[in-house]
Design an enzyme around this catalytic site. Structure first.
Site, PDB file in Angstrom:
ATOM      1  N   ASP A   1       0.839  -1.199   0.000  1.00  0.00           N
ATOM      2  CA  ASP A   1       0.000   0.000   0.000  1.00  0.00           C
ATOM      3  C   ASP A   1       0.878   1.255   0.000  1.00  0.00           C
ATOM      4  OD1 ASP A   1      -2.222  -1.609   0.159  1.00  0.00           O
ATOM      5  OD2 ASP A   1      -2.396  -1.435   2.342  1.00  0.00           O
TER       6      ASP A   1
HETATM    7  N1  URA Z   1      -1.493  -5.950   3.700  1.00  0.00           N
HETATM    8  C1  URA Z   1      -1.923  -4.676   3.704  1.00  0.00           C
HETATM    9  O1  URA Z   1      -2.932  -4.361   4.311  1.00  0.00           O
HETATM   10  N2  URA Z   1      -1.219  -3.776   3.029  1.00  0.00           N
HETATM   11  C2  URA Z   1      -0.078  -4.060   2.362  1.00  0.00           C
HETATM   12  O2  URA Z   1       0.550  -3.182   1.768  1.00  0.00           O
HETATM   13  C3  URA Z   1       0.372  -5.385   2.378  1.00  0.00           C
HETATM   14  C4  URA Z   1      -0.359  -6.324   3.060  1.00  0.00           C
END
Ligand code: URA
Length: 236
Positions: A105
């Site tokens: 993310d």
């Molecule tokens: N899980 C999440 O919520 N975000 C990420 O970036 C990776 C795994």
């Protein structure tokens, strides 16, 4: 396909194109044992032998890059509004066809792989490969034994069911920090799994993919190429 000598040296992370011209001028580059005459000289990657200052360049068809992704950049190849992880690559590591293999993310940090090997990414992301990913999460509240048991059984949130995951506290990072290990890669998975048990992820850092650990000497935003052996650790 035949390739220019200078482009070949850049693609193998030996030097920049400008340095390649200088090396050739100094007589420091040999192709099949004979001094190279021009940086524009054509060669067959993988078939012709190239040496720089007497050391053979071992040919690597694909590039694998480890990045310590900072917050605020997108795991994408391009975006009109926000910087992407490809924007962070130094010029000597830029090549056509590179993409992030697996996403983090925008606000998440840590281990991200960037490659031009589509087969590698496909294998790494395929559910049947069971490649585990290890994250350290900063949470709103400490994990409980009930959370650990719920993760172990597999939680569901927002209509999605998540496979069993390992969860354990990480006291060295604070009383509300935890390690979580998952084998799927669903959208916002770790955040949603904690939401499922009434908790909230405040920070998220990926530390490991398969057997490959984030290089602790890489500052946030930095990256380095991996050897094929290191890339293979993803599947160990
Ligand atoms: N899980 C999440 O919520 N975000 C990420 O970036 C990776 C795994």
């Amino acid at each position: 396909m035949p390739e220019r000598l200078d482009k070949f040296l850049v693609s193998q992370n030996v030097c920049t194109r400008k340095e390649a011209a200088q090396l050739v001028r100094r007589g420091a580059v040999a192709v099949n044992g004979a001094p190279a005459l021009s940086p524009a000289q054509k060669l067959e990657p993988g078939a012709d032998r190239v040496a720089v200052e007497g050391r053979e360049v071992s040919y690597q068809e694909f590039l694998y890059i480890m990045m310590n992704k900072p917050a605020g950049v997108l795991s994408a190849t391009e975006d009109r509004h926000a910087p992407t992880v490809l924007d962070l690559l130094p010029p000597e590591l830029r090549r056509r066809g590179l993409f992030p293999a697996g996403r983090l993310d925008k606000d998440a940090t840590g281990l991200l792989l960037i490659t031009d090997d589509g087969g590698f990414a496909h294998r790494m992301l395929a559910p049947k490969s069971h490649v585990y990913k290890l994250y350290r999460a900063g949470l709103q509240r400490p994990v409980t034994e009930g959370d650990v048991a719920a993760f172990q059984a597999g939680v569901a949130f927002g209509g999605h069911a998540y496979a069993p995951a390992r969860l354990w506290p990480c006291p060295e990072a604070g009383e509300a920090a935890a390690w979580v290990e998952i084998r799927e890669g669903k959208f916002h998975q770790v955040k949603r799994m904690f939401q499922a048990v009434g908790n909230q992820v405040l920070t998220l850092e990926r530390r490991k993919i398969g057997g490959l650990l984030l290089d602790s000497t890489l500052p946030l935003g930095a990256c380095r190429p991996l050897s094929p052996e290191e890339a293979g650790q993803v599947f160990q």
